[in-house]
Scaffold this motif. Structure first.
Motif, PDB file in Angstrom:
ATOM      1  N   ARG A 161      53.886  26.710 105.744  1.00 16.19           N
ATOM      2  CA  ARG A 161      53.359  25.456 106.286  1.00 16.19           C
ATOM      3  C   ARG A 161      51.834  25.427 106.189  1.00 16.19           C
ATOM      4  N   LYS A 162      51.191  26.541 106.528  1.00 11.04           N
ATOM      5  CA  LYS A 162      49.730  26.601 106.424  1.00 11.04           C
ATOM      6  C   LYS A 162      49.283  26.388 104.978  1.00 11.04           C
ATOM      7  N   GLN A 163      50.005  26.979 104.038  1.00  7.87           N
ATOM      8  CA  GLN A 163      49.632  26.839 102.637  1.00  7.87           C
ATOM      9  C   GLN A 163      49.825  25.403 102.148  1.00  7.87           C
ATOM     10  N   LEU A 164      50.901  24.757 102.605  1.00  6.14           N
ATOM     11  CA  LEU A 164      51.152  23.376 102.172  1.00  6.14           C
ATOM     12  C   LEU A 164      50.135  22.426 102.800  1.00  6.14           C
ATOM     13  N   VAL A 165      49.766  22.668 104.054  1.00  6.86           N
ATOM     14  CA  VAL A 165      48.687  21.885 104.686  1.00  6.86           C
ATOM     15  C   VAL A 165      47.412  22.013 103.865  1.00  6.86           C
ATOM     16  N   HIS A 166      47.133  23.215 103.404  1.00  3.22           N
ATOM     17  CA  HIS A 166      45.929  23.485 102.607  1.00  3.22           C
ATOM     18  C   HIS A 166      45.921  22.677 101.312  1.00  3.22           C
ATOM     19  N   VAL A 167      47.036  22.653 100.576  1.00  7.53           N
ATOM     20  CA  VAL A 167      47.042  21.930  99.297  1.00  7.53           C
ATOM     21  C   VAL A 167      47.048  20.417  99.512  1.00  7.53           C
ATOM     22  N   PHE A 168      47.683  19.947 100.586  1.00  6.43           N
ATOM     23  CA  PHE A 168      47.637  18.512 100.884  1.00  6.43           C
ATOM     24  C   PHE A 168      46.201  18.088 101.223  1.00  6.43           C
ATOM     25  N   ALA A 169      45.468  18.953 101.905  1.00  7.97           N
ATOM     26  CA  ALA A 169      44.067  18.648 102.239  1.00  7.97           C
ATOM     27  C   ALA A 169      43.221  18.580 100.968  1.00  7.97           C
ATOM     28  N   MET A 170      43.437  19.504 100.031  1.00  8.33           N
ATOM     29  CA  MET A 170      42.717  19.454  98.753  1.00  8.33           C
ATOM     30  C   MET A 170      43.059  18.169  98.002  1.00  8.33           C
ATOM     31  N   ASP A 171      44.326  17.808  98.023  1.00  3.94           N
ATOM     32  CA  ASP A 171      44.783  16.611  97.325  1.00  3.94           C
ATOM     33  C   ASP A 171      44.135  15.358  97.916  1.00  3.94           C
ATOM     34  N   LYS A 172      44.029  15.300  99.244  1.00  2.65           N
ATOM     35  CA  LYS A 172      43.471  14.125  99.917  1.00  2.65           C
ATOM     36  C   LYS A 172      42.010  13.912  99.553  1.00  2.65           C
ATOM     37  N   LYS A 173      41.275  15.016  99.343  1.00  2.00           N
ATOM     38  CA  LYS A 173      39.865  14.903  98.967  1.00  2.00           C
ATOM     39  C   LYS A 173      39.679  14.328  97.571  1.00  2.00           C
ATOM     40  N   LYS A 174      40.684  14.467  96.728  1.00  2.00           N
ATOM     41  CA  LYS A 174      40.575  14.064  95.327  1.00  2.00           C
ATOM     42  C   LYS A 174      41.109  12.656  95.053  1.00  2.00           C
ATOM     43  N   HIS A 175      41.868  12.085  95.995  1.00  2.00           N
ATOM     44  CA  HIS A 175      42.553  10.828  95.717  1.00  2.00           C
ATOM     45  C   HIS A 175      42.340   9.812  96.832  1.00  2.00           C
ATOM     46  N   PRO A 176      42.521   8.527  96.523  1.00  4.87           N
ATOM     47  CA  PRO A 176      42.396   7.485  97.547  1.00  4.87           C
ATOM     48  C   PRO A 176      43.554   7.536  98.538  1.00  4.87           C
ATOM     49  N   VAL A 177      43.400   6.820  99.633  1.00  5.73           N
ATOM     50  CA  VAL A 177      44.427   6.780 100.681  1.00  5.73           C
ATOM     51  C   VAL A 177      45.719   6.192 100.116  1.00  5.73           C
ATOM     52  N   TRP A 178      46.825   6.812 100.455  1.00  2.04           N
ATOM     53  CA  TRP A 178      48.160   6.342 100.044  1.00  2.04           C
ATOM     54  C   TRP A 178      49.071   6.547 101.252  1.00  2.04           C
ATOM     55  N   PRO A 179      49.223   5.522 102.104  1.00  2.00           N
ATOM     56  CA  PRO A 179      49.921   5.683 103.395  1.00  2.00           C
ATOM     57  C   PRO A 179      51.319   6.293 103.283  1.00  2.00           C
ATOM     58  N   GLU A 180      52.134   5.817 102.355  1.00  2.00           N
ATOM     59  CA  GLU A 180      53.496   6.355 102.258  1.00  2.00           C
ATOM     60  C   GLU A 180      53.480   7.832 101.867  1.00  2.00           C
ATOM     61  N   TYR A 181      52.641   8.172 100.908  1.00  2.00           N
ATOM     62  CA  TYR A 181      52.517   9.564 100.458  1.00  2.00           C
ATOM     63  C   TYR A 181      52.126  10.460 101.632  1.00  2.00           C
ATOM     64  N   GLU A 182      51.117  10.034 102.381  1.00  2.00           N
ATOM     65  CA  GLU A 182      50.612  10.852 103.479  1.00  2.00           C
ATOM     66  C   GLU A 182      51.625  10.943 104.621  1.00  2.00           C
ATOM     67  N   TYR A 183      52.336   9.848 104.882  1.00  2.00           N
ATOM     68  CA  TYR A 183      53.330   9.872 105.961  1.00  2.00           C
ATOM     69  C   TYR A 183      54.487  10.795 105.599  1.00  2.00           C
ATOM     70  N   CYS A 184      54.976  10.681 104.352  1.00  2.00           N
ATOM     71  CA  CYS A 184      56.084  11.543 103.923  1.00  2.00           C
ATOM     72  C   CYS A 184      55.659  13.005 103.892  1.00  2.00           C
ATOM     73  N   ALA A 185      54.416  13.257 103.509  1.00  5.61           N
ATOM     74  CA  ALA A 185      53.914  14.633 103.511  1.00  5.61           C
ATOM     75  C   ALA A 185      53.945  15.203 104.919  1.00  5.61           C
ATOM     76  N   GLN A 186      53.563  14.388 105.912  1.00  2.32           N
ATOM     77  CA  GLN A 186      53.577  14.856 107.295  1.00  2.32           C
ATOM     78  C   GLN A 186      55.004  15.097 107.777  1.00  2.32           C
ATOM     79  N   LEU A 187      55.932  14.247 107.356  1.00  2.00           N
ATOM     80  CA  LEU A 187      57.334  14.454 107.720  1.00  2.00           C
ATOM     81  C   LEU A 187      57.853  15.777 107.169  1.00  2.00           C
TER      82      LEU A 187
END
Length: 384
Positions: A161-187
């Motif tokens: 979980r810590k590792q996946l949080v880390h890569v999602f954070a890197m991804d967020k810095k590189k791309h614009p906001v995408w609500p569905e993507y971010e919500y599903c990632a949190q789920l």
């Protein structure tokens, strides 16, 4: 390019290279690799070939690969090029780092499925983690992206979980906001990981932390031209659930994604219990690789594929939460450009209709009054 080349003094000091000849040079953005044929002394042994890599501020890449290949080589000698040294070049200017390791002649890529999967399964089984924990003693990299590996956890679910949080954070810095993507990632973080990974270490079940290469794909493994045996290189190692290694084989862009490789591997290292969750775990593990690929290859369709996988994981592990989100999105989509919902628009239409009816009634009343006045005038004229 070919011919004799001049090596940085740091390489010469650390490895006792007697001579070197450049075989090829590849530049990739701010990093590059130089393959050279050299006379190298390592631990007193004279070896015929070597490999030097260097890049712009790539300390973690150089050190991480050195420690990864060193760990792999310790478990399975000759199955990974032996690393000799890494360090910072002494040349002035932007800091550059090098890695020197044994050179191997590359043959078939990827190797023949049965021999390769048998070796990989035995490699996983033979490895032993310090204190039986998941993690690694230093940071390793997937390409130029740093992995969260320099920590130790008893729980595989906690570490992943810590590792996946880390890569999602890197991804967020590189791309614009995408609500569905971010919500599903949190789920996936909140529901899929506990549901799929906690059972691996509960109800009397256990899994062994296995040393994994960490990024096995078509170009990081090959058949050795001299021995005919499979080998791996460019390690991104840490101690993980062995099935994590196969997460990178799910994507169709790799030849290793052929079902032959996975079926063969599972013959030598059966799926962990609960076995029915194997495919869902494999889908979950593929996220680490595909999200990282999306951060490294901007403009690709990797994020679209990741969203498909996130949706599928949510369908399997938290369908109610996913449907709830879809309902909210549908309600939002009903709003028009003025920000009014369909219900609000219906209310406005009813009000407009009522106003029109009132206006019509007023007009009718005025017409009736006019008619009455005409009748009165006519009646008064006849009386006179």
């Amino acid at each position: 390019m070919e011919g004799n080349i001049e090596l940085d003094q740091a390489v010469l000091d650390g490895t006792k290279i007697i001579s070197s000849t450049c075989l090829w040079y590849v530049g990739m953005g701010s990093s590059s690799k130089t393959s050279l044929q050299a006379s190298v002394r390592g631990d007193g042994e004279l070896l015929p070939k070597g490999l030097v890599t260097k890049g712009d501020s790539d300390r973690e890449m150089s050190e991480g690969q050195y420690e990864s290949d060193k760990a792999i080589n310790a478990v399975s000698p000759f199955s990974c090029p032996k690393p000799y040294a890494w360090g910072q070049l002494k040349a002035p200017g932007t800091p550059n780092f090098f890695l020197l390791s044994e050179f191997r002649e590359i043959g078939q890529q990827p190797p023949e499925p049965v021999r390769f999967s048998q070796w990989l399964a035995e490699f996983h089984k033979s490895s032993e983690s310090p204190a039986s924990k998941f993690g690694f003693h230093t940071t390793t990299c997937h390409g130029k992206a740093q992995q969260l590996t320099n920590l130790w956890e008893d729980s595989w679910a906690v570490l992943y979980r810590k590792q996946l949080v880390h890569v999602f954070a890197m991804d967020k810095k590189k791309h614009p906001v995408w609500p569905e993507y971010e919500y599903c990632a949190q789920l996936v973080l909140d529901h899929s990981i506990p549901k799929l990974l906690n059972p691996l270490q509960s109800d009397s079940r256990s899994i062994k932390p296995c040393l994994v290469h960490g990024n096995i794909w078509d170009e990081n493994t090959a058949t050795d031209m001299e021995t005919g045996e499979p080998f791996v290189f460019d390690g991104s190692a840490f101690y993980a659930h062995n099935e994590y290694e196969l997460g990178n084989w799910r994507t169709p862009r790799h030849r290793l994604s052929s079902k032959t490789y996975i079926r063969s591997y599972k013959r030598f290292f059966p799926a962990s219990e609960p076995e029915d969750d194997w495919d869902s775990r494999n889908l979950l593990y593929s996220l680490r690789f595909n999200v990282t690929a999306a951060t490294l290859i901007l403009g690709s369709n990797n994020r679209d594929k990741v969203l498909e996988d996130l949706r599928e994981l949510c369908k399997r592990t938290c369908p109610d939460e996913l449907e709830s989100f879809k309902s909210r999105v549908a309600a939002s989509d009903e709003k028009d450009g003025d920000g009014k919902s369909e219900e609000e628009e219906e209310e406005e239409e009813e009000e407009e209709e009522e106003e029109e009816e009132e206006e019509e009634m007023e007009e009718e009343e005025e017409e009736e009054e006019e008619e009455e006045e005409k009748d009165e005038d006519t009646l008064a004229g006849s009386n006179t």
